[in-house]
Each structure stands twice: as structure tokens, then as C-alpha cells.
Design an enzyme around this catalytic site. Structure first.
Site, PDB file in Angstrom:
ATOM      1  N   GLU A  51      -6.534   1.672   0.710  1.00 35.50           N
ATOM      2  CA  GLU A  51      -6.519   2.501   1.514  1.00 35.50           C
ATOM      3  C   GLU A  51      -6.318   3.446   0.330  1.00 35.50           C
ATOM      4  OE1 GLU A  51      -3.010   1.125   4.188  1.00 35.50           O
ATOM      5  OE2 GLU A  51      -2.546   3.088   2.591  1.00 35.50           O
TER       6      GLU A  51
ATOM      7  N   CYS B 267     -13.897   5.676 -23.527  1.00 36.34           N
ATOM      8  CA  CYS B 267     -14.094   6.173 -24.937  1.00 36.34           C
ATOM      9  C   CYS B 267     -13.112   6.865 -25.575  1.00 36.34           C
ATOM     10  CB  CYS B 267     -15.110   6.874 -24.922  1.00 36.34           C
ATOM     11  SG  CYS B 267     -16.618   6.019 -24.045  1.00 36.34           S
TER      12      CYS B 267
ATOM     13  N   ASP C 155      -6.354   7.145  -1.184  1.00 36.02           N
ATOM     14  CA  ASP C 155      -4.643   8.026  -0.613  1.00 36.02           C
ATOM     15  C   ASP C 155      -6.001   9.797  -1.337  1.00 36.02           C
ATOM     16  OD1 ASP C 155      -2.763   5.928  -1.631  1.00 36.02           O
ATOM     17  OD2 ASP C 155      -2.825   6.595   0.221  1.00 36.02           O
TER      18      ASP C 155
ATOM     19  N   ASP D  42       0.501  -1.146   0.081  1.00 37.19           N
ATOM     20  CA  ASP D  42      -0.280   0.517  -0.216  1.00 37.19           C
ATOM     21  C   ASP D  42       0.892   1.532  -0.112  1.00 37.19           C
ATOM     22  OD1 ASP D  42      -3.154  -1.956   2.001  1.00 37.19           O
ATOM     23  OD2 ASP D  42      -2.917  -0.320  -0.685  1.00 37.19           O
TER      24      ASP D  42
ATOM     25  N   HIS E 183     -14.921   9.249 -17.967  1.00 38.36           N
ATOM     26  CA  HIS E 183     -15.541   9.344 -19.676  1.00 38.36           C
ATOM     27  C   HIS E 183     -14.321  10.339 -20.281  1.00 38.36           C
ATOM     28  CE1 HIS E 183     -19.275   8.116 -18.503  1.00 38.36           C
ATOM     29  NE2 HIS E 183     -19.488   8.162 -17.325  1.00 38.36           N
TER      30      HIS E 183
ATOM     31  N   ILE F 142       1.215   2.562  -3.402  1.00 36.88           N
ATOM     32  CA  ILE F 142      -0.013   2.672  -4.851  1.00 36.88           C
ATOM     33  C   ILE F 142      -0.326   3.742  -4.339  1.00 36.88           C
ATOM     34  CG2 ILE F 142      -2.230   1.374  -5.065  1.00 36.88           C
ATOM     35  CD1 ILE F 142      -1.046  -0.947  -4.425  1.00 36.88           C
TER      36      ILE F 142
ATOM     37  N   SER G  22     -15.999   2.474 -25.654  1.00 37.34           N
ATOM     38  CA  SER G  22     -15.843   1.874 -24.962  1.00 37.34           C
ATOM     39  C   SER G  22     -16.730   1.168 -23.932  1.00 37.34           C
ATOM     40  CB  SER G  22     -14.467   2.215 -23.335  1.00 37.34           C
ATOM     41  OG  SER G  22     -13.309   1.909 -24.048  1.00 37.34           O
TER      42      SER G  22
ATOM     43  N   SER H 153     -19.325  -0.899 -21.124  1.00 32.84           N
ATOM     44  CA  SER H 153     -19.530  -1.023 -20.214  1.00 32.84           C
ATOM     45  C   SER H 153     -19.829  -2.877 -20.279  1.00 32.84           C
ATOM     46  CB  SER H 153     -20.551  -0.712 -19.165  1.00 32.84           C
ATOM     47  OG  SER H 153     -22.083  -1.064 -19.818  1.00 32.84           O
TER      48      SER H 153
END
Lengths: 392, 556
Positions: A118, A206, A120, A79, A164, A82, A232, A234
Site C-alpha cells: 500500500e 551518502c 500512500d 498498513d 541520494h 505505515i 554509501s 550499493s
């Protein structure tokens, strides 16, 4: 011993070849793991995972990001390495039929929110400015370590964006955009300061391929879920929750990552084949011209996992002095221990006796000004300006 | 004639023209400069030409070397040699030659090389970055038989001429023997090409010429103003082992002297912790021939990640963290040994990971028999543990462990864990690295600010850049003269200032405005105002032209 060394700006890389090199006579004590060392050139891994949407109907973007987060953690990145940026308004949303959960599979198989996530940057902290600050490192000095990208020149960084997007831009939280030029400039600044060794950029929006068109810094590999002009799509709606749970590209990419374990040797060419047009409806794209190594030699775990290089310690220093005893100083006696106590939560006495605050005077705002202008106009129109002298 | 109320009198027309002209004049003379001044970004002045000069990075490094000849029978010959050496090569080395003083002769008559080294050190302390090489005759008994060079703990080396300085050998042969030997000593004790190339590897990604130096550059932490060191004791089995380690005393006795010696390089902060019920992520295999559990080198890479998730960190700054873990195996997996690729046991039972830290496995099964009552109280032998950690710390901080050329004997480093000449080498490479990094930072910042015309350059940024440029120039000047201590200090100041300037939070504003957005902002503001002015200008021009045409017609 006089040495004269020239830097690279004057094109001196060739000159280094001409100057005499010190070659090590005698046998090399350097043992094992030489191959491992030089295959990739990185010593640590970082991941920056960003979900750029908010609101309930963008549930799938949060599920995308959290699923990638889980995979990356499973493969070994801790973590502390990241940086997760989410609007984080799904799990505790009033519309969520199962509070404190975010699911990524139909029939609620996998709760990717869990109890050890976690985040951030959450909520309104996910802005273009904060994202660029994280990448370039230009954060105010008070920012805690967990919110910084403390990478060095031997770090491989995975950057995953979802949300998006359009042709050349990505929308952040419905209020601002980041353009592909800004992103390319940010990566160039990272390169100038050697904040990465290699960068893998994955975007699931997209027209995602437009975001990596403008990159010009070396050692970047980019993947996108759709080409310019395509959307793109879903993956699957869940009838109980009422929204789409994931995007197709990320769904198939995660299926691919499920087969990867920390010691696997799968390479990037397999990742490029994930989600062909038959499954994804859009055409995923990738860009490898800026990358120095051949993608076939790049392991998936070079970016998604964190395999440490290890060397055996061959020497030890012989220490013979006994340990110095820490002397108790009897003269000082007991140390003056500072007594801590909680601050008064509700300073009642201050509230009771406080005087009303002096409010700063602000000039009247637009509405008041407009209203008075209208009134004055009507007045002078009716009565004419020549009557002004009767009034004043 | 009657004037209709709507006809325009010449006076009115004149007034109208004057009004339009004066508005246009105000707009152009007052408005445009005002708009320019109020929308321009504040950009403080930067020393761009000096930055360009710095970017060429002409580094000249020099070190003082003193070669001292111990007196032998045949004094005259020694004097002759010194004269010849000083006249031969025109100052390729910053070398001085002289004969030994009486006190130095006495010191060189000591029984062992280590004692000679110590007493020579008592006589005179060499400044940072310099070296003294003592040339002793073959008849001297200081060095053992097969050893020709002894490298001391401080900044001295003893070189033995393995030839009679008398009959048979010519001067040329003697000198031919001496020169390369001294050069070898310099390669080991002072900076070498590889060191400098590695230190500059930020700017020059050189193709591998020397695998060992690349591994060194990947292993050691980059130069940083401070480091955080954390010692952790991992006890996965507190029910069986009750461990006690005197970490405060051990750090004070063993680690602190090294860190004090390294204080010109960086600040260090140390803390320690104990973790219970933390296992290694890998299950060791039982080896029945050894009656012990083994971890082989390939599985070590997977040990670190599960443990790292549990390590807390006290670090409040952005400095790199070095983790040193001491793992005491649980009773079911005791004893635990680490094996290398050839299935040999590693004597230190420890391994380290580049730019992360080190892990040592400490077996305690020897401290008790099978009949003792659990939990067993164990006092950990901190000297042994710290010996390993100190060696790992040296490697991680960039002290390279070279294998010396044949015929060389290197004195073991003293109780501080670092020889003076090793510290000098570290300081050379750190200074060069700092200078290179600071130069790159400043150059790329100047380029960036030049490219993007919209960024605001505040006064504090300009001031940081100027002070970074000054420090860089001073550091390079000091390196040229050979004052290593000052050079390192200036290079540190340069790096701090350049990083502060580059990472200033204010440099993020106004990064990119596409042209169409600029038009979209200005057109609604200026177009409604400009259109009447333009039209009235056009009208004036057309009237003037018409009048001129009328005049022409009247003339004719």
C-alpha cells in the site's frame, strides 16, 4: 476544595515534589504487566518510509524501502500505521524484465513488491513539502486518513529515508532538496505538539551522518549508513535486471532483522553493530545523546514491531434492562430510498452543443517578446529613428 | 581653440553628474522602500503578551461542597459545631455548613442508603462539579456496620460520625474526626492532586510517584473532540456457528445512555461489522484438567496485530478509533478461556489494550449438544457482552476505577454506566488537560512564528489565535469560580481554535533560506545595476575632490 496549580513554564517541576501527593492507602488493585507497561512508555507504533529517488537506475532505493516495509509489516505494524512514500516507477517500468516485481536479492529470490503493498504517496507526490506536511501534521483537511501520520504522545515512530544525499541535504526526486536544518525543525515541531514518544531515524544515503547532526529535540535516536565525506555503496548488481538491487547498509540491516520475531528481546546495541566497515566500506554512525533511555534497554521491536500492551478486564457492569425493540414506524411506511446512478461517463450532448470556451488573454511570453524586440532593434538600426515620423 | 568632438564639455559633465545623482536618489529613496515592502511577508498581529501570560498557567480550581448535618437530639450541639467549623479554618475549602431541612430528614430516614440517595436527589439537583455531604449520627441505620461512608450514584455522600455526640467526647475530638473523613470523601469524589498532575502530564513529564496513575494516563485516550467506536463480531467458523447479535438494539439500550451522558465531553459515532474466517493469531493450548482451551496473559499481546489488519474502518475523520471485538471461537477450539498470570480464569473472559479497544471471547459450546445439525443458530446474550464492553469503554475513556479507602461503600453506577461524580471527575481532568494542551499549542506556535521571520501569518490564523486566547482566559475564569460545565465548553473551544491555528496548511511556506542562497538570488539582480551607479558616484566624488584641490592651489 481549592487547588492552585502552576505550570512548568515557571520552573515548577520541583514544586510538584513539595506539594502533598495523594497516596493510595489500601492495596493496589493494579496487577500484572506493570513491568511491561513502564519499560517503554509507548502504546502504538508508526513508520514513515520514504524513498526519495526516481528513475530506473535508482532501483536499489525502491528495493531498500520496500524491504524495510516488508520487515516492519511482518513484525506487526499494520498498513494503517505505515506511511509509505515511493516514486513507484520500478514495477511497471518499461525496462523491467519481470514486470510487476521488485527484487531485493540476486537471482530474484525475494519479490518485495508483492500484491498487497500500500503506497500512500506515489510518483510526483513524494516532495519535500508533502514529507514535511506529513511529519508536522499540517495537511489540508481533505487528506484521507491513510495519508496522515496520526500519532499521539505515546507513539514510537520509525523514520527511514533513502536516496541520494550530500553534506547536510537530501535530494528529493532530482528536483529539490531537504536540508538538515529543516528536518531538525520539523522534528522540533513534532515534539512541541507531542506527536511522538520516541523517534528512531535511519538514513541510508551518502554522507548520511550529516542529516542527523542538527537534531535538538529530545527522545530521538539516529542511525546513518555513512559519515560525512564518505559514500554509501550499493551491494550487488543483478545481471538479468541490469541494475544494483540494494544498498549495503540496508542489506545487512535486513539480514539482521530476519532474525527478529515479535517476541524477541534483542536491543539497539546490536543494531548499532550492523554492517561494520569491513562489510559496508563506509562507516555507519549513530547518535543517542538525545535519547533518554539507555540504548541497551531499548528493544528492536519497540520501533520495528508493534507489540501491544494488554490488560485483563477485571470488572464488568451488570446490565439488567432488556433490549429496547427498535420500533417500526408504520406511519412512515417505506423510507424514501435515494436512487443512485452513475454519472454520465461521456456527456455527448454537452460536447456537441458546447460553445468554444472563452480563453483568457495572457500577455505574450518571453520568446515572443524577445523576437519582436530583436526585429524592432534591427529595423531602427537600419533605418534610423529619424524616419519614425514617416511611418506613423 | 578647437574642441575635439570627443572632449567632454563642462555642460555635458554637469548633465552626466546630475543624471548619476538622480538615478542614485531614485534608487535609494524610491527603490529600496519599494523592494522592502514588496518582499516583506504579511504577518498579522498576534496577542503575544497575552500568550506569555497564559503560558504561566496559573490554574485555580474550586468546587462547591455543602456539608449538611442531620438533626440529632442535641440540636444546640450541632449548631455549635457549625459555628466552630465556619470560624476555624479561613476558607481553605469552599465549604458551606448547614443543618438538614425537614424533607431531607425524611429522606435520611429511608431504610437503605440507595433509597435515601434517590429521594435526596429528587429534592434538589446539584449542579455540575458540586458535592453535598450529609453527616448522619451513629444511631442511623442507613449504613451497614463496618461502613462509615456511602458514596451515591449522583453527587451526594453520606458520612457517619462514629462517636456519640454527647457526653465524653470534646468538640475538638469530634471535629478532628469529621475533617479527615470529609477530606477523604473529597479525594474520591472530586478532583485530587494526582488527577490534575496526570492531566497536566503533557507539560510536566513527572517522574513516577504513583504507578497506577501513569498506567491510567497511558490507557485512556487523550482528549479529542470526537471518537469513533466500532463493534466487530468475529466468526472464524461460519460453517458451524450461525451467529446473530442484535447490535442496534444493544447499542441503543446500553451504550447510548452513557454516550449521551458524555456528550459534553465529545461527540461519538458508532458503527458495527461482522468478519468471517478471521482467526486470532495465537493458537490456544488445550488444558486437559479443564477440558478446555486456554490463552494465557502473555500471549494476548500478539493477538491484536493480525486481527487489526483485517478490521475495516468507516472513519472519515482523524478522530481516534476504539475497537471492540467479540470473538466466538471455532468449534475445534471451544470452549476458550483466558487465564491470568496465576492461571486463574478471568471471569469476564475479556482483555483490553490501552488506547486501542477491547476483545471479549464468547463461548457458545454450551448452547448445543453433540447431536445437533450444523450450522447452529446462536443468539448472543447482548446484556452480558455489553456489560463487559461498557466496563472497558469506561476505562478507555478515562474513568478511573479507584479502590476506595477502607470503610467506604461506593454505590454501583446506574444503568447509564457512569455515576454523576465520576462524570464530574472526568470533566475536571478533561478541562485541565484541554487548557494545558491549548496553552502549550498557542505558546509553541507563537514561539515558532517569532523564530522564523519568513513565515506568512494570514488573517485567519491570527483570528484563530485570538479566539483561542479569549476562550482560554474564559475557561480559567470559570474554573476559578467553579462553573464546571462552562469551563469545559470554553476549553473545548480553545482547543479547537488552537489546533486549527497550529495545523493550518499555510504555515509551511518559507521555512528556511540559508544565507548563501539569499546572496545567490539577489546578487545577479542588483549587482549589475549598482556597479555603474557606484562607479559614477566615485567618479563624482573624485572630481569634487580634484576641483577643491585646484581651488586650494589657485588660492595659494
Amino acid at each position: 476544595h481549592h487547588q492552585c496549580v502552576n505550570g512548568w513554564m515557571t520552573g515548577c517541576v520541583k514544586r510538584f515534589g513539595v506539594l502533598k501527593r495523594y497516596t493510595n492507602t489500601g492495596h493496589l488493585p493494579f496487577k500484572n504487566s506493570a513491568g511491561q507497561f513502564f519499560s517503554s512508555g509507548h502504546t502504538n507504533n508508526w513508520a514513515v518510509l520514504v524513498c526519495t529517488s526516481r528513475f530506473w537506475f535508482n532501483y536499489r532505493h525502491v528495493a531498500n524501502t520496500l524491504s524495510v516495509y516488508r520487515s516492519v509489516k511482518r513484525l506487526g505494524i499494520p498498513d494503517s500505521h505505515i506511511v509509505l512514500m515511493l516514486a513507484d516507477d520500478m514495477a511497471c517500468n518499461h525496462r523491467n524484465p519481470k514486470p510487476a516485481t521488485v527484487f531485493s536479492h540476486k537471482n530474484m529470490e525475494l519479490n518485495v513488491y508483492g500484491d498487497d503493498v500500500e503506497v500512500d504517496y506515489r510518483g510526483y507526490e513524494v516532495t519535500v513539502e508533502n514529507f514535511l506536511r506529513v511529519l508536522t501534521g499540517r495537511l489540508p483537511p481533505s487528506t484521507p486518513r491513510s495519508k496522515r501520520l496520526l500519532s499521539d504522545d505515546r507513539s514510537n515512530i520509525l523514520i527511514y529515508l533513502t536516496g541520494h544525499g550530500g553534506n547536510g541535504f537530501l535530494k528529493f526526486q532530482d528536483s529539490e532538496e531537504i536540508s538538515n536544518v529543516e528536518l531538525a525543525d520539523a522534528f522540533e515541531q513534532m515534539w512541541q505538539k507531542r506527536r511522538y514518544n520516541e523517534l528512531l531515524f535511519i538514513i541510508d544515503t551518502c554522507q548520511g551522518a550529516s542529516m542527523y547532526e542538527r537534531f535538538y529535540s529530545p527522545n530521538i535516536m539516529a542511525l546513518a549508513s555513512s559519515q560525512v565525506g564518505e559514500d554509501s555503496l550499493s551491494h550487488q548488481p543483478d545481471l538479468a535486471i541490469g541494475v544494483h538491487l540494494m544498498d549495503r547498509y540496508t542489506f545487512y540491516m535486513l539480514e539482521f532483522l530476519e532474525d527478529i520475531h515479535p517476541a524477541s528481546k534483542t536491543n539497539m546495541n546490536d543494531l548499532f553493530k550492523v554492517c561494520p566497515k569491513s562489510q559496508c566500506v563506509s562507516t555507519p554512525g549513530h547518535r543517542t545523546d538525545l535519547f533518554l533511555r539507555d540504548p541497551g534497554s531499548v528493544l528492536i521491536t519497540d520501533f520495528f514491531g508493534s507489540v501491544r500492551k494488554v490488560e485483563l478486564t477485571m470488572d464488568a457492569i451488570n446490565l439488567t434492562d432488556p433490549i429496547k425493540q427498535m420500533e417500526e414506524n408504520p406511519v412512515n411506511g417505506e423510507e424514501q430510498k435515494e436512487v443512485y446512478s452513475y454519472a454520465d461517463q461521456l456527456p455527448v450532448s454537452e460536447i456537441i452543443h458546447q460553445k468554444p470556451k472563452q480563453k483568457d488573454w495572457h500577455p505574450p511570453d518571453g520568446f515572443i517578446l524577445g523576437l519582436w524586440t530583436l526585429i524592432l532593434l534591427v529595423f531602427f538600426k537600419t533605418y534610423g529613428i529619424k524616419h519614425l515620423k514617416h511611418i506613423f | 581653440k578647437s574642441i575635439s568632438p570627443t572632449a567632454v564639455t563642462p555642460l555635458d559633465r554637469r548633465r552626466g553628474q546630475l543624471a548619476a545623482l538622480s538615478i542614485a536618489a531614485v534608487v535609494i529613496i524610491v527603490g529600496v522602500p519599494l523592494w522592502w515592502r514588496t518582499t516583506e511577508t504579511y504577518r498579522a498581529w498576534l496577542p503575544v503578551s497575552q500568550i506569555k501570560d497564559l503560558a504561566k498557567l496559573q490554574l485555580h480550581l474550586s468546587a462547591d461542597v455543602e456539608v449538611v448535618f442531620a438533626r440529632v437530639d442535641g440540636d444546640l450541639l450541632v449548631q455549635f459545631i457549625i459555628l466552630r467549623l465556619q470560624n476555624m479554618k479561613p476558607a481553605r475549602y469552599e465549604t458551606k455548613y448547614r443543618t438538614a431541612t425537614i424533607m431531607e430528614e425524611d429522606a435520611l430516614k429511608k431504610p437503605t442508603a440507595a433509597e435515601a440517595d434517590l429521594s435526596l436527589h429528587m429534592l434538589s439537583e446539584s449542579p455540575c462539579g458540586s458535592l453535598v455531604v450529609y453527616v448522619i449520627p451513629e444511631s442511623s441505620s442507613l449504613l451497614p456496620e463496618d461502613v462509615n461512608v456511602y458514596i451515591g450514584q449522583r453527587r451526594t455522600a453520606l458520612v457517619r460520625i462514629s462517636a456519640q455526640m454527647r457526653v465524653g467526647k470534646t468538640l475538638e475530638q469530634l471535629l478532628a474526626q469529621l475533617e479527615p473523613r470529609i477530606k477523604q470523601v473529597l479525594q474520591v469524589m472530586s478532583f485530587s492532586h494526582t488527577d490534575i498532575t496526570v492531566a497536566l502530564s503533557d507539560r510536566v513529564r513527572f517522574r513516577p510517584g504513583n504507578k497506577e496513575s501513569i498506567a491510567d494516563s497511558m490507557r485512556a485516550f487523550k482528549s479529542s473532540p470526537g471518537y469513533e467506536i466500532t463493534f466487530s463480531l468475529l466468526n472464524p467458523d461460519p460453517k458451524s456457528h450461525q451467529l446473530h447479535w442484535d447490535i442496534e438494539g444493544a447499542v441503543q439500550t446500553y451504550i447510548q445512555p452513557l454516550l449521551t451522558k458524555l456528550s459534553p465531553l465529545a461527540n461519538f459515532s458508532i458503527d458495527s461489522q461482522t468478519l468471517y474466517y478471521t482467526m486470532l493469531g495465537v493458537t490456544p493450548r488445550f488444558d486437559s484438567s479443564l477440558e478446555a482451551y486456554t490463552l494465557n496473559a502473555d500471549s494476548l499481546a500478539h493477538v491484536i496485530n493480525p486481527v487489526e489488519a483485517r478490521l475495516g474502518s468507516n472513519a472519515a475523520s482523524s478522530n481516534p478509533v476504539l475497537n471492540f471485538l467479540l470473538y466466538v471461537p471455532d468449534i475445534r477450539h471451544s470452549p476458550l478461556y483466558i487465564h491470568d498470570h496465576r492461571k486463574q480464569e478471568v471471569p469476564s473472559n475479556a482483555f483490553h489494550s490501552p488506547r486501542w479497544g477491547g476483545i471479549m471471547v464468547y463461548n457458545v459450546n454450551g448452547f448445543y449438544g453433540s447431536e445437533t445439525e450444523f450450522p447452529v443458530h446462536v443468539n448472543i446474550n447482548m446484556a452480558k457482552v455489553m456489560g463487559v464492553f461498557l466496563a472497558q469503554l469506561r476505562l478507555l475513556l478515562g474513568v478511573q476505577s479507584l479502590s476506595p479507602p477502607p470503610g467506604f461503600l461506593v454505590a454501583p453506577c446506574g444503568s447509564t454506566g457512569l455515576a454523576d461524580w465520576e462524570l464530574d471527575r472526568l470533566m475536571w481532568s478533561r478541562s485541565v488537560e484541554n487548557i494545558a494542551t491549548a496553552t502549550t499549542t498557542i505558546t509553541s506556535l507563537a514561539q515558532l512564528l517569532d523564530q522564523i521571520g519568513n513565515i506568512v501569518i494570514n488573517d485567519n490564523i491570527a483570528q484563530q489565535v485570538s479566539s483561542a486566547v479569549t476562550s482560554l482566559q474564559l475557561a480559567m475564569a470559570e474554573l476559578e469560580v467553579g462553573n464546571l460545565g462552562f469551563a469545559l465548553q470554553y476549553s473545548k473551544e480553545a482547543i479547537l481554535a488552537s489546533e486549527k491555528a497550529f495545523f493550518d496548511p499555510s504555515l509551511l511556506h518559507l521555512l528556511y533560506f540559508p544565507d548563501d542562497q539569499k546572496f545567490a538570488i539577489y546578487i545577479p539582480l542588483f549587482l549589475p545595476m549598482c556597479v555603474p551607479i557606484l562607479l559614477s558616484m566615485l567618479k563624482i566624488v573624485s572630481e569634487v575632490r580634484q576641483r577643491r584641490r585646484e581651488k586650494q592651489a589657485k588660492k595659494e
